[in-house]
Scaffold this active site. Sequence first.
Site, PDB file in Angstrom:
ATOM      1  N   HIS A  56       0.671  -1.111  -0.475  1.00 61.80           N
ATOM      2  CA  HIS A  56      -0.042   0.023  -0.154  1.00 61.80           C
ATOM      3  C   HIS A  56       0.667   1.632  -0.158  1.00 61.80           C
ATOM      4  O   HIS A  56       1.911   1.777   0.985  1.00 61.80           O
ATOM      5  CB  HIS A  56      -0.744   0.038   1.179  1.00 61.80           C
ATOM      6  CG  HIS A  56      -1.734   1.220   1.526  1.00 61.80           C
ATOM      7  ND1 HIS A  56      -3.335   1.175   1.000  1.00 61.80           N
ATOM      8  CD2 HIS A  56      -1.473   2.277   1.403  1.00 61.80           C
ATOM      9  CE1 HIS A  56      -4.092   1.978   1.135  1.00 61.80           C
ATOM     10  NE2 HIS A  56      -2.623   2.481   1.007  1.00 61.80           N
ATOM     11  N   HIS A  58       1.879   5.298  -2.175  1.00 59.78           N
ATOM     12  CA  HIS A  58       1.181   6.530  -2.617  1.00 59.78           C
ATOM     13  C   HIS A  58       2.067   7.324  -3.745  1.00 59.78           C
ATOM     14  O   HIS A  58       2.651   8.209  -3.337  1.00 59.78           O
ATOM     15  CB  HIS A  58      -0.079   7.418  -1.871  1.00 59.78           C
ATOM     16  CG  HIS A  58      -1.365   6.921  -1.493  1.00 59.78           C
ATOM     17  ND1 HIS A  58      -2.481   6.799  -2.054  1.00 59.78           N
ATOM     18  CD2 HIS A  58      -1.401   6.323  -0.746  1.00 59.78           C
ATOM     19  CE1 HIS A  58      -3.115   6.658  -1.317  1.00 59.78           C
ATOM     20  NE2 HIS A  58      -3.163   6.216  -0.020  1.00 59.78           N
ATOM     21  N   GLN A 151      -9.735   8.998  -4.864  1.00 61.66           N
ATOM     22  CA  GLN A 151      -9.076   9.842  -3.494  1.00 61.66           C
ATOM     23  C   GLN A 151     -10.921  11.053  -3.092  1.00 61.66           C
ATOM     24  O   GLN A 151     -10.625  10.653  -1.990  1.00 61.66           O
ATOM     25  CB  GLN A 151      -7.972  11.210  -3.857  1.00 61.66           C
ATOM     26  CG  GLN A 151      -7.529  11.829  -2.616  1.00 61.66           C
ATOM     27  CD  GLN A 151      -7.333  11.335  -1.347  1.00 61.66           C
ATOM     28  OE1 GLN A 151      -5.857  10.961  -1.742  1.00 61.66           O
ATOM     29  NE2 GLN A 151      -7.894  11.176  -0.556  1.00 61.66           N
ATOM     30  N   HIS A 209      -9.103   1.778  -0.130  1.00 61.96           N
ATOM     31  CA  HIS A 209      -9.235   2.860   1.662  1.00 61.96           C
ATOM     32  C   HIS A 209     -10.490   2.100   1.965  1.00 61.96           C
ATOM     33  O   HIS A 209     -11.637   3.076   1.957  1.00 61.96           O
ATOM     34  CB  HIS A 209      -8.839   4.109   1.399  1.00 61.96           C
ATOM     35  CG  HIS A 209      -7.315   4.443   0.988  1.00 61.96           C
ATOM     36  ND1 HIS A 209      -7.258   3.932  -0.168  1.00 61.96           N
ATOM     37  CD2 HIS A 209      -6.110   4.613   1.596  1.00 61.96           C
ATOM     38  CE1 HIS A 209      -5.823   4.502  -0.662  1.00 61.96           C
ATOM     39  NE2 HIS A 209      -5.425   5.266   0.602  1.00 61.96           N
ATOM     40  N   GLU A 212     -11.096   3.915   6.906  1.00 63.02           N
ATOM     41  CA  GLU A 212      -9.414   4.812   7.969  1.00 63.02           C
ATOM     42  C   GLU A 212     -10.057   6.355   8.663  1.00 63.02           C
ATOM     43  O   GLU A 212      -9.970   7.021   7.795  1.00 63.02           O
ATOM     44  CB  GLU A 212      -9.102   5.449   6.920  1.00 63.02           C
ATOM     45  CG  GLU A 212      -7.511   5.671   6.888  1.00 63.02           C
ATOM     46  CD  GLU A 212      -6.701   6.880   6.768  1.00 63.02           C
ATOM     47  OE1 GLU A 212      -7.337   6.743   5.129  1.00 63.02           O
ATOM     48  OE2 GLU A 212      -5.327   6.278   6.342  1.00 63.02           O
ATOM     49  N   ASP A 308       2.558   3.199   2.552  1.00 66.73           N
ATOM     50  CA  ASP A 308       1.686   3.937   2.773  1.00 66.73           C
ATOM     51  C   ASP A 308       1.723   5.737   2.049  1.00 66.73           C
ATOM     52  O   ASP A 308       1.967   5.936   1.106  1.00 66.73           O
ATOM     53  CB  ASP A 308       0.471   5.019   3.468  1.00 66.73           C
ATOM     54  CG  ASP A 308      -1.007   4.532   3.396  1.00 66.73           C
ATOM     55  OD1 ASP A 308      -0.961   5.332   2.519  1.00 66.73           O
ATOM     56  OD2 ASP A 308      -1.002   5.392   4.464  1.00 66.73           O
ATOM     57  N   TRP A 314       0.460  13.784   3.397  1.00 67.24           N
ATOM     58  CA  TRP A 314      -0.265  13.203   4.565  1.00 67.24           C
ATOM     59  C   TRP A 314       1.396  12.956   6.106  1.00 67.24           C
ATOM     60  O   TRP A 314       1.627  12.269   6.995  1.00 67.24           O
ATOM     61  CB  TRP A 314       0.057  12.308   4.585  1.00 67.24           C
ATOM     62  CG  TRP A 314      -1.685  12.033   3.649  1.00 67.24           C
ATOM     63  CD1 TRP A 314      -2.609  12.418   4.348  1.00 67.24           C
ATOM     64  CD2 TRP A 314      -1.414  12.228   1.627  1.00 67.24           C
ATOM     65  NE1 TRP A 314      -3.416  13.264   3.222  1.00 67.24           N
ATOM     66  CE2 TRP A 314      -2.578  12.793   2.022  1.00 67.24           C
ATOM     67  CE3 TRP A 314      -0.800  12.396   1.533  1.00 67.24           C
ATOM     68  CZ2 TRP A 314      -3.651  12.736   0.727  1.00 67.24           C
ATOM     69  CZ3 TRP A 314      -1.146  12.227  -0.158  1.00 67.24           C
ATOM     70  CH2 TRP A 314      -2.481  12.989  -0.163  1.00 67.24           C
TER      71      TRP A 314
HETATM   72 FE   FE2 Z   1      -3.263   4.979   1.805  1.00 68.89          FE
END
Ligand code: FE2
Length: 428
Positions: A56, A58, A151, A209, A212, A308, A314
């Site tokens: 996982h 991005h 997203q 996702h 979360e 991630d 993030w």
């Molecule tokens: Fe993610």
Amino acid sequence: MDLILRNARLPDGQQGVDIGIRGDRIVAVQPALDATATEVIDVAGRLVSPPFVDAHFHMDATLSLGLPRLNESGTLLEGIALWGELKPDLTVEAIAKRAMAYCDMAVAQGLLSIRSHVDVCDDRLLAVDALLDVKQRVAPYLDLQLVAFPQDGLLRSPTAKRNLVRALDAGVDVVGGIPHFERTMADGAESIRWLCELAAERGLRVDMHCDESDDPLSRHIETLAAETVRTGLQGRVTGSHLTSMHSMDNYYVSKLLPLIAEAGVHAIANPLINITLQGRHDTYPKRRGMTRVPELMDAGVNVAFGHDCVMDPWYGMGSGDMLEVASMGLHVAQMTSATGVQRAFDAVTVNAARVLGLDDYGIAPGRRADLVVLQAADPFEAIRLKATRLAVIRSGKVIASTPEKQTALRLPGRPDHVSLEFTPGSLA
Ligand code: FE2
């Protein structure tokens, strides 16, 4: 043979193993292999593992830290807002450049397979174009699997459905989703139905996702498991994050775990991100926010750990080191027993490979010769030390190497050099 690794220890505990490689294939895994080779590496009893797999990630956002500004609150929502601010300034070239730089880091860390989500909510689909190009460029040394990720919400973002289909048509591999980010629980459920049907029609895998959040009533994983069965996608669907399970009522979870297991839904926890982004509305005690990893494993669910984020809106930390991910995962989940630590190692190797459906993965005759030699005796020490990757081998060729880590000591009466490797019980 072309290459032989002598005296290896394997992740399952086998010792004194020789690994013979011809061309891009492993052809022998046995003690005292009676053969010669163009190149022989004596690994001196150290751990030889199949490569790390990040289930996982991005890659469209990685290494963008500070563009256009830093995340002041450190929250998930400011991260999403920041990503929205960055989007208008993105170019295919800049995304590809950052992704290529990250792939170099990954290779250095023995990370040779990555499933990356790619945001499809920008009508220009720049990130899709960039990452499809990167996927092709890195293919000789890194497997990059892409997920079409809405997203901003499949139903919430007006063009997301159309863009998601365009991304799949262009060659993106996996169907993504974000049901907890839709406006209502009903919309979340509707998005799951639509996406599972799309995946079933096209014969694709699904990775959403999912939940979360710290909201114990965010129960989209239940719908995802049920839809997996209804659409016949058993074994091909993944629930990523599942952090709401941390906060759920135990009675409900006792019903949920067998449902996930029966549906063959894979679970992915992202320990570094979950521990930093969840629990943000709490004072004290502060929830850890990671999903119930040992309980899912005990129920028979395949659980992987993902990185991630690395240096993006993030999360400002990270370096593509899946041993750091495993370390955080075992700490957060209190998986500190010998079995727990072994399971954490599996979560960044074999379990993650199962999520991606990598058929050619593993140390066995006939498999592709992808291996990592670690400066550690076993998986326990590898995680404890975030061990140096002495050699990274892809298709039978060494594609990255790092010198053994050792520090010179200048202390009277003590040895000249010290390494952090240590055999338990050796100083009894
Ligand atoms: Fe993610």
